[in-house]
Design an enzyme around this catalytic site. Structure first.
Site, PDB file in Angstrom:
ATOM      1  N   ASP A 128       0.822  -1.210   0.000  1.00 32.65           N
ATOM      2  CA  ASP A 128       0.000   0.000   0.000  1.00 32.65           C
ATOM      3  C   ASP A 128       0.856   1.261   0.000  1.00 32.65           C
ATOM      4  OD1 ASP A 128      -2.070  -1.788   0.276  1.00 32.65           O
ATOM      5  OD2 ASP A 128      -2.881  -0.899   2.110  1.00 32.65           O
TER       6      ASP A 128
ATOM      7  N   HIS B  70       3.907  -2.111   3.167  1.00 33.03           N
ATOM      8  CA  HIS B  70       3.864  -0.735   2.668  1.00 33.03           C
ATOM      9  C   HIS B  70       5.186  -0.378   1.993  1.00 33.03           C
ATOM     10  CE1 HIS B  70       0.821  -0.956   5.840  1.00 33.03           C
ATOM     11  NE2 HIS B  70       0.204   0.039   5.224  1.00 33.03           N
TER      12      HIS B  70
END
Length: 235
Positions: A49, A195
């Site tokens: 993400d 991430h």
């Protein structure tokens, strides 16, 4: 009577926003209605993400290529627009690209109209760069509102959440729990949240660099064990 009316109005002003945002998220996450939290297939899905990031995403793509692993990137539209070459590379190397809002904005703060704008504009940016329309969507922080499911269905999106995360947006968590956490993930359709950008609120700027060092160790071990890595949903 007037006091009761005023009290009711005040209560409504407090409850309605909660029903629209926090309570809607809790109900959706607990029931699993309209979302995917786990896959009915053997293998592990790696998802990333908040990117693309000009440094960390490039390093991540190099790492995934080294181990012949395909992953899913939920990109922020404005960042994707700034770094189109990274999206083109993701697509060319067989990775999946999904929507993670135009800005890294919580759905709790978005009206249905503003939420639709976040989705539609990010979808268009991805399509303009790659020539492919995304059909996967992950809301930032996993926060949803009462409009999330209807909007996703109207645009034929599949909402992908996760089964495991290890707080890799913090350097301390990356250093202490990430590698051991990854090692303990079973091959049972798990969806791993990681991430590749640390510039968003509550994250540490250098956390992705530490994450990459731990991920490399894990991928080396996983490759030796023959653990398969899969994409969440094929179109």
């Amino acid at each position: 009577m007037r006091k009761r009316t005023i009290a009711f109005a005040i209560a409504s002003l407090c409850i309605i926003p909660l029903l629209y945002s926090v309570i809607a998220t809790v109900v959706i996450r607990l029931t699993g209605f309209g979302i995917v939290k786990k896959l009915n297939r053997t293998g592990i899905a790696l998802t990333f993400d908040d990117g693309p990031h000009p440094v960390f995403t490039e390093k991540l793509l190099d790492l995934l290529k080294k181990y012949n692993v395909r992953a899913t990137f939920f990109v922020v539209g404005e960042k994707a627009k700034m770094h189109p070459a990274l999206l083109k590379r993701m697509h060319a190397e067989g990775h999946q690209i999904g929507i993670h809002h135009l800005q890294h904005t919580s759905s709790w703060r978005l009206t249905p109209g503003r939420l639709k704008k976040q989705l539609v504009e990010t979808e268009q940016i991805i399509h303009d760069i790659t020539g492919v329309r995304p059909f996967l969507y992950r809301p930032p922080w996993g926060f949803m509102n009462a409009a999330t499911i209807p909007l996703a269905r109207s645009r034929n999106y599949r909402i992908i959440i996760w089964s495991h995360h290890f707080k890799d947006w913090k350097v301390a968590s990356c250093e202490t729990i990430l590698l051991e956490g990854l090692r303990q993930v079973p091959e049972d359709g798990s969806i791993i949240l990681l991430h590749d950008d640390g510039t968003n609120p509550s994250a540490d700027d250098e956390a992705p660099d530490v994450m990459l060092s731990k991920l490399q160790i894990y991928l080396e071990e996983a490759t030796a064990k023959g653990i398969p890595f899969i994409l969440p949903i094929l179109n």
